[in-house]
Design an enzyme around this catalytic site. Structure first.
Site, mmCIF file in Angstrom:
data_model
loop_
_atom_site.group_PDB
_atom_site.id
_atom_site.type_symbol
_atom_site.label_atom_id
_atom_site.label_comp_id
_atom_site.label_asym_id
_atom_site.label_seq_id
_atom_site.Cartn_x
_atom_site.Cartn_y
_atom_site.Cartn_z
ATOM 1 N N GLU A 50 0.694 -1.107 -0.125
ATOM 2 C CA GLU A 50 -0.531 -0.195 0.030
ATOM 3 C C GLU A 50 0.950 1.491 0.141
ATOM 4 O OE1 GLU A 50 -2.921 -3.309 1.661
ATOM 5 O OE2 GLU A 50 -0.866 -2.452 2.463
ATOM 6 N N THR A 51 0.102 1.986 -0.775
ATOM 7 C CA THR A 51 1.237 3.391 -0.826
ATOM 8 C C THR A 51 -0.180 4.266 -0.370
ATOM 9 O OG1 THR A 51 2.137 3.049 -2.600
ATOM 10 C CG2 THR A 51 2.332 5.457 -2.555
#
Length: 280
Positions: A50-51
């Protein structure tokens, strides 16, 4: 496309106090002006599970708004990005309005508490729960390459990413899995098994998410939240325990779970590994 700008950036390792042993999240500050296309492109480029992108809140009850992207799509909620982004926000000087930090994201408002150096989020309500049908149960067994009889229990524990969970007879059985990812699609599958007596954790967890572009996630807060709601609610786990995750990926994640009243808190340590500036 927005004009190229310098934005603060941090990469935080979550569910560990030792760098490189947990699950990393990329955190972009002051993300106003970035388009959905740019956010997704950057998340695809980082190739992390995830970002996240920190923005001004739309809800006056929130301290900040968070958008969460996998390499493939945006999520309404995810656990380790919640903790890692909050850690980065506080470290950069963020000041909550009250004792708890309140994060706004796709599932609504998520409360985050500080317990010394550790952060924990209140598990959001499950979007889908209950027993798994026989067709899905058979698919789970086929995807894990185990006999259906080895699935001690299966349950929907979806709090945003679509989790379905299976319990195996032991932590050793969980660690031995060699999944068939093609057979798993489109499921996002979490697997849990009890540790042998004398270990420093109660359960071993693995998270398989090929549909989101991440075959196996190192340490997964949202899955552990859903598992805790299921296991504690069914009497399969105590009200307070620690789960381990990531061993097969050479990580040593530790997820701390505690039920307090009607809330289940899911927490862990975080450590910042990279700080800098992003040109995007």
């Amino acid at each position: 496309m927005s004009q190229t700008a310098h934005r603060r950036f941090a990469q935080v390792d979550v569910f560990t106090a030792e760098p490189l042993r947990g699950n990393a999240v990329a955190v972009v500050f002051d993300a106003e002006g970035l388009s959905d296309v740019q956010m997704q492109a950057f998340a695809r480029w980082t190739q992390l599970s995830e970002t996240t992108f920190l923005l001004r809140p739309a809800d006056p009850a929130a301290d900040y708004r968070l958008r969460i992207f996998t390499p493939a799509e945006e999520l309404p909620f995810a656990g380790h990005p919640t903790l890692g982004s909050c850690h980065a926000w506080l470290e950069a000087g963020g000041r909550p309005r009250a004792d708890e930090v309140v994060q706004e994201c796709g599932v609504g408002l998520v409360r985050i508490r500080r317990d010394g150096s550790r952060l924990a989020f209140a598990a959001p309500p499950l979007r889908r729960s209950g027993a798994v049908d026989e067709v899905t149960r058979t698919q789970i067994a086929r995807a894990l390459r185990v006999d259906v009889a080895e699935l001690l229990a299966t349950q929907w524990v979806d709090n945003g990413p679509g989790w379905v969970a299976a319990m195996l007879p032991s932590a050793a059985a969980v660690l031995a899995l060699e999944p068939d990812y093609a057979a798993m699609l489109p499921l996002n599958l979490g697997v849990v098994g009890a540790q042998a007596p004398g270990q420093d954790t109660a359960f071993e967890v693995r998270a398989f998410v090929p549909s989101l572009g991440v075959p196996e996630d190192p340490v997964t807060g949202s899955l552990n939240a859903g598992l805790a709601q299921w296991l504690i609610g069914a009497g399969l786990a105590p009200a307070r325990y620690v789960a381990s995750q990531g061993a097969r990926l050479e990580r040593a994640g530790r997820v701390h779970v505690e039920q307090v009243g009607g809330d289940i808190w899911v927490g862990g340590d975080s450590v910042t590994c990279i700080v800098g500036s992003l040109r995007l």
